[in-house]
Design an enzyme around this catalytic site. Structure first.
Site, PDB file in Angstrom:
ATOM      1  N   CYS A  57      -9.241  -4.138 -10.703  1.00 15.73           N
ATOM      2  CA  CYS A  57      -8.803  -2.709 -10.031  1.00 15.73           C
ATOM      3  C   CYS A  57      -7.455  -2.894  -9.245  1.00 15.73           C
ATOM      4  CB  CYS A  57      -9.818  -2.236  -8.792  1.00 15.73           C
ATOM      5  SG  CYS A  57     -10.235  -3.641  -7.516  1.00 15.73           S
ATOM      6  N   HIS A  79       0.641  -1.281   0.077  1.00 17.61           N
ATOM      7  CA  HIS A  79      -0.027  -0.131   0.086  1.00 17.61           C
ATOM      8  C   HIS A  79       0.780   1.277  -0.060  1.00 17.61           C
ATOM      9  CE1 HIS A  79      -3.230  -2.848   0.653  1.00 17.61           C
ATOM     10  NE2 HIS A  79      -4.052  -2.071  -0.034  1.00 17.61           N
ATOM     11  N   ASP A 102      -3.803  -8.435  -4.115  1.00 15.11           N
ATOM     12  CA  ASP A 102      -3.850  -9.802  -3.493  1.00 15.11           C
ATOM     13  C   ASP A 102      -3.917 -10.995  -3.867  1.00 15.11           C
ATOM     14  OD1 ASP A 102      -3.713  -8.668  -0.834  1.00 15.11           O
ATOM     15  OD2 ASP A 102      -5.682  -7.810  -0.992  1.00 15.11           O
ATOM     16  N   GLU A 131     -10.156 -11.764  -5.194  1.00 13.62           N
ATOM     17  CA  GLU A 131      -8.867 -11.612  -4.699  1.00 13.62           C
ATOM     18  C   GLU A 131      -8.165 -12.864  -3.968  1.00 13.62           C
ATOM     19  OE1 GLU A 131      -8.184  -7.791  -2.611  1.00 13.62           O
ATOM     20  OE2 GLU A 131     -10.133  -8.108  -1.635  1.00 13.62           O
TER      21      GLU A 131
HETATM   22  C1  PEP Z   1      -6.169  -5.819  -4.754  1.00 12.44           C
HETATM   23  O1  PEP Z   1      -5.805  -6.764  -3.777  1.00 12.44           O
HETATM   24  O2  PEP Z   1      -5.733  -6.021  -5.859  1.00 12.44           O
HETATM   25  C2  PEP Z   1      -6.811  -4.682  -4.344  1.00 12.44           C
HETATM   26  C3  PEP Z   1      -7.272  -3.697  -5.438  1.00 12.44           C
HETATM   27  O3  PEP Z   1      -7.014  -4.241  -3.037  1.00 12.44           O
HETATM   28  P1  PEP Z   1      -5.850  -3.633  -2.286  1.00 12.44           P
HETATM   29  O4  PEP Z   1      -4.600  -3.490  -2.972  1.00 12.44           O
HETATM   30  O5  PEP Z   1      -6.306  -2.350  -1.511  1.00 12.44           O
HETATM   31  O6  PEP Z   1      -5.802  -4.634  -1.284  1.00 12.44           O
HETATM   32 MG    MG Z   2      -6.950  -6.372  -1.901  1.00  8.88          MG
END
Ligand code: PEP
Ligand code: MG
Length: 575
Positions: free
Chosen positions: A507, A194, A460, A436
């Site tokens: 996403c 993140h 994920d 995910e």
């Molecule tokens: C992902 O896991 O691809 C996702 C979009 O969620 P995050 O990156 O917030 O875990």
């Molecule tokens: Mg995620």
């Protein structure tokens, strides 16, 4: 002499500026016992460290430039005052004698006491001085370790400060969103951590996983950050500087050329329309999303509203945030993901919870179902905001269809409750799920039976499929979006959703990587959601793609079980 450091480039171009070292909030120190006879020498060591810290502050005070902001002088005099106060200059000495402990441990104990007192203070200005106490203590810790302390100067010159940190938590990064840094570098972090996602969202040159950058770079030193190639050059000579200035200009020219396609529709050469949405973390990011031509918001990571404060945001605070995005986006769709905390996104009120393996623990929807009060408050706020725009809900970390049934139950009850209160809302708000977790990917058809749409979270999905922690740079070479298992899972999810005529988008960070756009188009993906800064680069790829022409290479990629061969085929696909 200049040195080069190599890490993971997060993009954002090239920056040349002055290093600004920030320290970790958590100060870890050793603890050892002393013999009685050694106590006076340890006290003297502490006194010397305090003296050294004072000299440094006085030196800085004397070198404040005339045109410096007045706050800087006030800031330094406050630090000198704190350092002179007996709570820092004398009480740790007494602790050394009473507990026969080392100076670092005594200071750590005293700091804990002081910080606890600060936490009790109601008055905001005084409470905020907590950080000053930490900075002064850090200065003494540094002196004890025999290093010069960090300069307390804020961003050296607005416009050329480069943040150098060992690590930044997502919560730290939220704070940096409003700062004036021109680049970021850290010692640790994986490519889809993140921290990396936030660095990318700022669209600033950033390099992570540099290992020892923070200890090798001096405060205020001139550095080059090449976010494209993951290189940091410390103390560059004139020839290197000239080379990077030229590269910087080239980069800027490329960026402005992209503006030429801003108003164009994202359509492939053979006429297939593609929808490009934006990922956002905070309501204000919708401005950047619109500025880069997003067709809507494909992922609003609502949990970032929960990372900023000590307490949970109230229903009204959340409602205002969601409404702000809804109003900014007008008629465009907005997919808001319900709270996805846990793993590396730990709010202050959850910090104490000790979880053996957070990535496999009470995270995402699991935490929401375990904390129904928190979840239902968010659902209320989201439903109320749905009166102001085209809001849809997205559920993170689904692994059992039973979870969707429980969510529906909560949702129906909250809708009924709000109806009774006479609140206007979209009673039939769409419910989507993140795919995910490998279990959800394999059995995606069962999930699609209960959901209106799905969105693939590749960050994920790759982490769990390959058993590679996305935050751990020591295994980042194994984090491979082109792994045959990943490709085959993606193909299965997309094909199943297309076959069942349910919308599927992506996403995760893969959706925003222009190198992978053609591959994803070839797998049948028609909706992409990415950080606003990536939108135009991906659109450019869409515009240059002929789906008919790439078919044979896509088929070869799907048939290949070899990662190396897949990499070569990707080069062919993009050429
Ligand atoms: C992902 O896991 O691809 C996702 C979009 O969620 P995050 O990156 O917030 O875990
Ligand atoms: Mg995620």
């Amino acid at each position: 002499m200049s040195i080069s450091l190599h890490g993971i480039g997060i993009g954002g171009g090239i920056a040349i500026g002055r290093a600004h070292l920030v320290s970790q909030a958590d100060i870890e120190v050793e603890h050892y016992m002393l013999h009685d006879a050694d106590v006076p020498a340890e006290q003297a060591r502490y006194d010397a460290a305090v003296r050294h810290a004072r000299q440094e502050l006085e030196q800085l005070w004397g070198s404040i430039p005339e045109n410096a902001p007045t706050e800087l002088g006030a800031f330094l005099s406050l630090h000198i005052m704190l350092l002179n106060d007996h709570t820092l200059s004398k009480e740790p000495r007494d602790l050394i004698a009473h507990e026969r402990c080392n100076a670092e441990w005594a200071l750590r104990q005293q700091l804990d006491v002081l910080l606890a007192q600060f936490d009790e203070i109601e008055e905001e200005y005084l409470r905020e001085r907590r950080n000053d106490v930490i900075q002064v203590a850090e200065r003494i810790f540094k002196s004890l370790a025999g290093h010069d302390a960090l300069s307390p100067l804020p961003v050296p010159n607005a416009g050329d400060g480069i943040l150098v940190a060992h690590d930044l938590s997502p919560a730290d990064m939220v704070l940096f969103k409003d700062s004036q840094y021109v680049a970021f570098i850290t010692d640790v972090g994986g490519p889809t951590s993140h921290t990396a996602i936030l660095a990318r969202s700022l669209d600033l040159p950033s390099v992570l996983a540099l290992r020892h950058a923070r200890s090798m770079i001096q405060d205020n030193e001139l550095i080059i950050v090449d976010g494209v190639n993951g290189v940091v050059i410390v103390d560059p000579d004139e020839t290197i500087l000239a080379e990077y200035r030229a590269r910087q200009t080239l980069w800027a020219e490329k960026q402005s050329a992209l503006q030429g396609i801003l108003k164009k529709k994202a359509v492939t050469r053979d006429g297939i329309e593609i929808e490009l949405f934006a990922n956002i973390e905070l309501p204000d990011d919708s401005v950047q999303a619109l500025g880069n031509g997003a067709a809507g918001i494909g992922l609003f990571r609502s949990e970032f509203l929960f990372l900023r404060e000590d307490d949970l945001p109230t229903e009204d605070e959340q409602y205002e945030a969601y409404k702000q995005v809804a109003e900014a986006m007008g008629k465009k769709p907005i997919i808001i993901r319900t709270i996805d905390l846990g793993k590396d996104k730990i709010p202050k009120w959850q910090e104490e919870v000790d979880t053996p393996n957070p990535a496999l623990g009470l995270t995402g929807i699991r935490l929401c179902l375990a904390e129904p009060q928190m979840f239902r408050t968010q659902l209320r706020a989201l439903l109320r905001a749905s009166a102001h725009g085209k809001i849809k809900l997205l559920i993170p970390m689904l692994s059992h269809v039973g979870e969707v049934k429980q969510i529906r139950k909560h949702l129906n009850e909250v809708v009924a409750q709000l109806k009774e209160e006479g609140v206007t809302m979209d009673e039939h708000i769409e419910l989507g799920g993140m795919i995910e977790v490998p279990a959800a990917a394999v059995s995606v058809a069962s999930f699609l039976n209960h959901l209106e749409f799905i969105s693939i979270g590749t960050n994920d999905l790759i982490q769990y499929t390959l058993a590679v922690d996305r935050n751990d740079d020591s295994v980042s070479h194994l984090y491979d979006p082109l792994h045959p298992a990943v490709i085959s899972l993606l193909a299965h999810i997309i094909e199943t959703a297309n076959h069942m005529e349910k919308p599927v988008s992506m996403c995760g960070e893969m959706a925003g990587d222009p190198n992978l756009t053609r591959l994803l188009l070839g797998l049948g993906l028609r909706r992409f959601s990415m950080l606003p800064a990536q939108l135009l680069k991906v659109k450019q790829q869409v515009l240059s793609t002929d789906l008919g022409k790439i078919r044979p290479t896509i088929d070869a990629m799907r048939a290949s079980g070899d990662a190396e061969e897949l990499r070569n085929l990707l080069v062919k696909l993009n050429s």
